[in-house]
Design a protein around this motif. Structure first.
Motif, PDB file in Angstrom:
ATOM      1  N   HIS A 122       0.852  -1.199   0.000  1.00 48.20           N
ATOM      2  CA  HIS A 122       0.000   0.000   0.000  1.00 48.20           C
ATOM      3  C   HIS A 122       0.883   1.243   0.000  1.00 48.20           C
ATOM      4  O   HIS A 122       2.101   1.136   0.126  1.00 48.20           O
ATOM      5  N   HIS A 167       1.342   3.833   2.079  1.00 50.22           N
ATOM      6  CA  HIS A 167       1.918   4.531   3.233  1.00 50.22           C
ATOM      7  C   HIS A 167       3.440   4.548   3.092  1.00 50.22           C
ATOM      8  O   HIS A 167       4.040   3.544   2.704  1.00 50.22           O
ATOM      9  N   ASP A 200       5.872   4.347   5.095  1.00 45.94           N
ATOM     10  CA  ASP A 200       6.708   3.369   5.795  1.00 45.94           C
ATOM     11  C   ASP A 200       6.739   2.032   5.044  1.00 45.94           C
ATOM     12  O   ASP A 200       7.471   1.124   5.430  1.00 45.94           O
ATOM     13  N   HIS A 201       5.997   1.931   3.956  1.00 45.58           N
ATOM     14  CA  HIS A 201       6.059   0.747   3.093  1.00 45.58           C
ATOM     15  C   HIS A 201       6.620   1.069   1.702  1.00 45.58           C
ATOM     16  O   HIS A 201       7.110   0.188   1.022  1.00 45.58           O
ATOM     17  N   HIS A 214      -7.525  -1.553   4.930  1.00 46.93           N
ATOM     18  CA  HIS A 214      -6.521  -0.844   5.733  1.00 46.93           C
ATOM     19  C   HIS A 214      -6.946   0.626   5.718  1.00 46.93           C
ATOM     20  O   HIS A 214      -7.937   0.983   5.076  1.00 46.93           O
ATOM     21  N   ASP A 219      -0.267  -4.351   5.720  1.00 47.42           N
ATOM     22  CA  ASP A 219      -1.023  -3.864   6.879  1.00 47.42           C
ATOM     23  C   ASP A 219      -2.484  -4.225   6.657  1.00 47.42           C
ATOM     24  O   ASP A 219      -3.016  -4.018   5.558  1.00 47.42           O
TER      25      ASP A 219
END
Ligand SMILES: [Zn+2]
Length: 517
Positions: free
Chosen positions: A84, A86, A88-89, A212, A234
């Protein structure tokens, strides 16, 4: 990284917020001029020679890291499976060599681009495109080396797993390539991927949409020589798209996987607030407000934005969103036509900040052009304070001196509590702003001893993006892998304790270590 004799895949390649914050802050950042040196030296990137962009590599860089633990030289990576958008990914995809394709859903690719178009141009978060850098001078680090960026923009190759790019509209294709029309720019059309073939990846792949706090999220399945490996990304079950997660569980269980790599962010949490609860509680708080209302939530959480849009309709107010939120909605509509159309949605207006950039970027120009009649400014809000719910976060509060909210205005907090010292400092500042302008606060965590707590009567205004402990264990038991590998968790041993007595063996990976199955 997932590896077998056939090939190698990266499972997300995100910006490591926690480790980054250990060393850096707003005014102390990795030096763009040092290219890959800083993130490698500070352990923000794994020392894998052969996977990064050549233009960020000072000569001799790898001599420094060849004796580092976990150093490896790789000659080929099949791709990144992006779960996805975000950061942090997705953030550190920015550093990867452009011949490594990114596999994702169409929604994730589009949101990642919309976020990059409208976000801050940090060199370590450019997931979709970047400007090729060039070292101006020999990299003598006693001097300040400088990376010039006068070369063309390069777009990264995305392979879309859930729809065929040929089925996308002309506007959608135009959005994807916009900004790359200069003659020298390297533009990459969206490619489709036949996931059950070996066409572009050494592994047969499966993509499962999941629920998510950002649209487009998915889990992945990879068929390896040892059997199917499932990566959850996530995930949650309690949001508006909970049925996606149920379908994922069923399909993943049907593959009888060898291993499940599963997140555990909220593994110790017993239960979660649902998005419907957020609507009910938000409506209750805002119905009784008589002046200006500010709603604070993560703008990328489109479901939350739609929840507050429903509350705005119900209370006869207009939802004032920021241009970057409008851009995200407009982008979402290219793929999901049920997303509200701002131009004919009477309950949405767009708040133009008081001092706008002198020469707006193409995304901002497109918003101003498309939604000209929808733009409001601080004086419009000031004159009719009881007619608006303004979607601001802490970072937008410097608009308040222009809006001049009347005493007794309401601040509704619909986001997560502070997780580290830096966020705690921001929360104290947020309280100071609200007290200075005499806001009533609702749902805002307050400092109680060493912790921050939301007052009892004001809870239930934030539905987390992550499944609770019982939901995660239910997902694990139903998918029923031979081996479970927890990631993204401060308490991975919780899986060990709670899955004892089942056939599932929990393997806790060492940081950067290898697990052989
Ligand atoms: Zn996430």
């Amino acid at each position: 990284m997932l590896e077998d004799r056939e090939g190698k895949l990266l499972l997300d390649f995100g910006f490591p917020y926690k480790r980054h914050k250990e060393f850096y802050e707003e005014y102390l950042k990795p030096r763009p001029g040092a290219g890959l040196l800083d993130p490698l030296a500070m352990g923000l990137l794994p020392p894998l020679e052969g996977i990064y962009r050549d233009d960020l590599m000072p000569p001799g860089l790898w001599r420094q890291f060849r004796t580092a633990p976990h150093y490896r030289k790789l000659d080929h990576i099949d791709g990144v499976l992006l779960s996805h958008a975000h950061l942090d990914h997705s953030g550190h995809i920015a550093f990867l060599s452009t011949d490594i394709p990114v596999f994702s859903t169409a929604t994730t690719a589009f949101i990642a681009k919309a976020m990059q178009d409208s976000g801050r141009p940090d060199f370590d978060q450019e997931a979709c495109y970047f400007t090729q850098k060039e070292l101006d001078r020999p990299p003598d680090w006693k001097q300040e080396a400088c990376l010039s960026s006068n070369r063309a923009k390069q777009q990264r190759q995305f392979r879309i797993a859930d729809v065929s790019p040929e089925s996308l509209s002309a506007q959608a294709n135009d959005f994807w390539t916009r900004g790359f029309w200069e003659k020298t720019a390297k533009q990459k059309a969206l490619a489709s991927e036949y996931l059950d073939s070996h066409l572009n990846s050494s592994f047969p792949l499966r993509c499962f949409p999941v629920d998510h706090s950002i649209p487009g999220a998915c889990a992945w399945g990879m068929e390896t020589g040892s059997g199917w490996i499932i990566y959850s990304g996530d995930v949650r079950k309690h949001g508006k798209r909970g049925m996606y997660t149920e379908r994922f569980i069923e399909a993943a269980a049907g593959l009888r996987p060898k291993a499940l790599i599963i997140e555990g962010t909220n593994i110790t949490r017993k239960q979660n607030v649902r998005e419907q609860d957020v609507y009910d509680n938000g409506l209750k708080a805002i119905s009784s407000a008589t002046g200006l209302v500010i709603a604070d939530f993560s703008p990328r959480d489109v479901d939350r934005l739609l929840t507050f849009l429903s509350i705005a309709r119900e209370t006869g107010r207009k939802l004032a969103i920021l241009p970057k939120d409008a851009y995200l909605l407009k982008t979402m509509r290219l793929l999901e036509p049920e997303t509200p159309d701002i131009s004919c949605e009477p309950s949405i207006v767009i708040y133009q900040k008081t001092i706008a950039a002198k020469s707006p970027d193409h995304w901002m120009r497109s918003i101003c052009k498309d939604y000209d009649s929808k733009i409001v400014v601080a004086s419009d809000i000031h004159r009719a304070q009881d007619e608006f719910i303004v979607c601001f976060s802490f970072w937008d509060l410097n608009e308040l001196p222009s809006i001049q909210p009347k005493p007794g205005s309401l601040y509704v907090f619909s986001s997560s509590e502070p997780h580290d010292e830096e966020q705690e400092i921001d929360f104290r500042r947020l309280h100071a702003w609200l007290e200075y302008f005499q806001f009533k606060k609702f749902g805002l965590p307050v400092e109680v001893g060493d912790t921050w707590e939301i007052p009892e009567a004001e809870r239930g205004l934030h539905a987390s993006g992550h499944a609770s402990g019982p939901d995660l264990l239910d997902i694990a038991r139903k998918i029923n892998p031979e081996i479970l590998i927890p990631v993204h968790s401060q308490y991975p041993e919780h899986y060990v304790d709670n899955l004892a007595g089942t056939r599932i063996k929990v393997s806790l990976p060492e940081p950067r270590g290898a697990l052989y199955i």
